[in-house]
Design a protein around this motif. Structure first.
Motif, short mmCIF file in Angstrom:
data_model
loop_
_atom_site.label_atom_id
_atom_site.label_comp_id
_atom_site.label_asym_id
_atom_site.label_seq_id
_atom_site.Cartn_x
_atom_site.Cartn_y
_atom_site.Cartn_z
N LYS A 21 29.31 49.13 43.37
CA LYS A 21 30.61 48.98 44.04
C LYS A 21 30.44 48.15 45.32
O LYS A 21 31.23 47.25 45.60
CB LYS A 21 31.19 50.36 44.36
N ASP A 25 32.25 44.61 45.96
CA ASP A 25 33.15 44.45 47.11
C ASP A 25 32.68 43.27 47.98
O ASP A 25 33.49 42.46 48.45
CB ASP A 25 33.26 45.75 47.90
N SER A 30 37.96 43.29 43.43
CA SER A 30 38.70 44.46 43.90
C SER A 30 38.74 45.56 42.84
O SER A 30 38.88 45.28 41.64
CB SER A 30 40.12 44.07 44.32
N GLU A 31 38.60 46.79 43.32
CA GLU A 31 38.58 47.92 42.39
C GLU A 31 40.01 48.24 41.96
O GLU A 31 40.91 48.33 42.80
CB GLU A 31 37.95 49.15 43.06
#
Ligand code: NAP
Length: 262
Positions: A21, A25, A30-31
């Motif tokens: 993650k 990032d 983008s999550e």
């Protein structure tokens, strides 16, 4: 690019998730757990099956990648030490998409609307207890009256899973077929089945008509459901496919070798 990460609940998988993650990032991704372009699973092939069913309604917009935190898997063929390369490859679009066939199963029950399922590995049909009795139709023609533990219908990518334990063939996923395998059929002077796996081409159908009225178990990949009053099951290759993002030169036979021989 929007990503989602699905993780098995062990500590190692959670730690890899945090690291991945952070890399994503930093690289500007983008999550988005609702509408991801790419879903990375961390765990095993079972974790990938789970993610497939979570995003089954947006298969044409989502590609999957699997990181294996145990031994190398079939769907999950990235190892934890490769995640920096994986993150950069995804961020810079350095991957190709491979698509694999899926099976659509339609289950009909007395006094109920038919239910449809999409299958990545296989669908099995058996009884909660006792011997399953079903008439098996291929292309709507009665082929055999099956008595035994159950029947398994698998996709080419599922051919390395339960199907393989049942003595089915391993099928290359560019071959658009489905495979029917028996689970312990009864073969004697009264009951007779073909006794070997059957491989059906695209556009052909399998229909099962249960001939005993008992409680049945339908499994769809890793999900198990108990049903009553099942009148019919129909199987065919789906018009939908699952997409995998491939970033390294691993062929299907590499993955089979790495999963089962190495
Ligand atoms: P599980 O019982 O925890 O795992 C079953 C095993 O199957 C795991 O080792 C899993 O790999 C592996 N697997 C899953 N998909 C595969 C594939 N396409 N090719 C090769 N191996 C595969 O159950 P689960 O993790 O939820 O997975 C459900 C699957 O288990 C079912 O779809 C069925 O294919 C399989 N299964 C097999 C048998 C059998 O062989 N006798 C019996 C029941 C179910 P990971 O360890 O990498 O997750």
């Amino acid at each position: 690019m929007k990503y989602a990460i699905r993780t098995r609940h062990d500590l190692m998988s959670q730690e890899i998730r945090n690291h991945l993650k952070e890399r994503f990032d930093t690289l500007g991704l983008s999550e988005d757990n609702t509408e991801p372009d790419i879903v990375v699973t961390i765990g095993g092939d079972g974790t990938l099956l789970d993610a497939f069913h979570q995003y089954v309604d947006r298969l044409d917009m989502t590609a999957f990648v699997g990181i294996h935190t145990g031994h190398l898997g079939f769907y999950a063929d990235w190892l934890p030490h490769e995640i920096n390369a994986l993150a950069e490859g995804i961020a810079h679009g350095k991957y190709s998409i491979e698509t694999y066939p899926l099976i659509e199963v339609r289950m009909s029950k007395l006094n109920a609307e038919p239910q449809k399922y999409l299958v990545l590995n296989e669908a099995t049909f058996r009884l909660a207890s006792g011997t399953l009795a079903v008439d098996v139709y291929l292309q709507n023609e009665l082929f055999e009256c099956f008595r035994g533990d159950g029947l398994c219908v698998s996709t080419p990518t599922g051919s390395t899973a339960y199907n393989r334990s049942l003595g089915g063939a391993i099928i290359h996923p560019t071959i658009e077929v489905m495979q029917l395998t028996e689970m312990a059929s009864i073969n004697n002077r009264v009951f007779r089945t073909i006794g070997s796996p059957l491989i059906l081409p695209k556009d052909q159908t399998i229909k099962l008509i249960p001939t005993g009225a008992k409680k049945c178990i339908l499994t769809i990949d890793h999900h198990t459901e108990l049903h009553e009053d099942v009148t019919r099951l129909d199987y065919e290759l789906s018009g939908k496919k699952v997409q995998f993002a491939r970033l390294k030169a691993s062929t299907f036979w590499n993955r089979v070798h790495n999963s089962f021989i190495n």
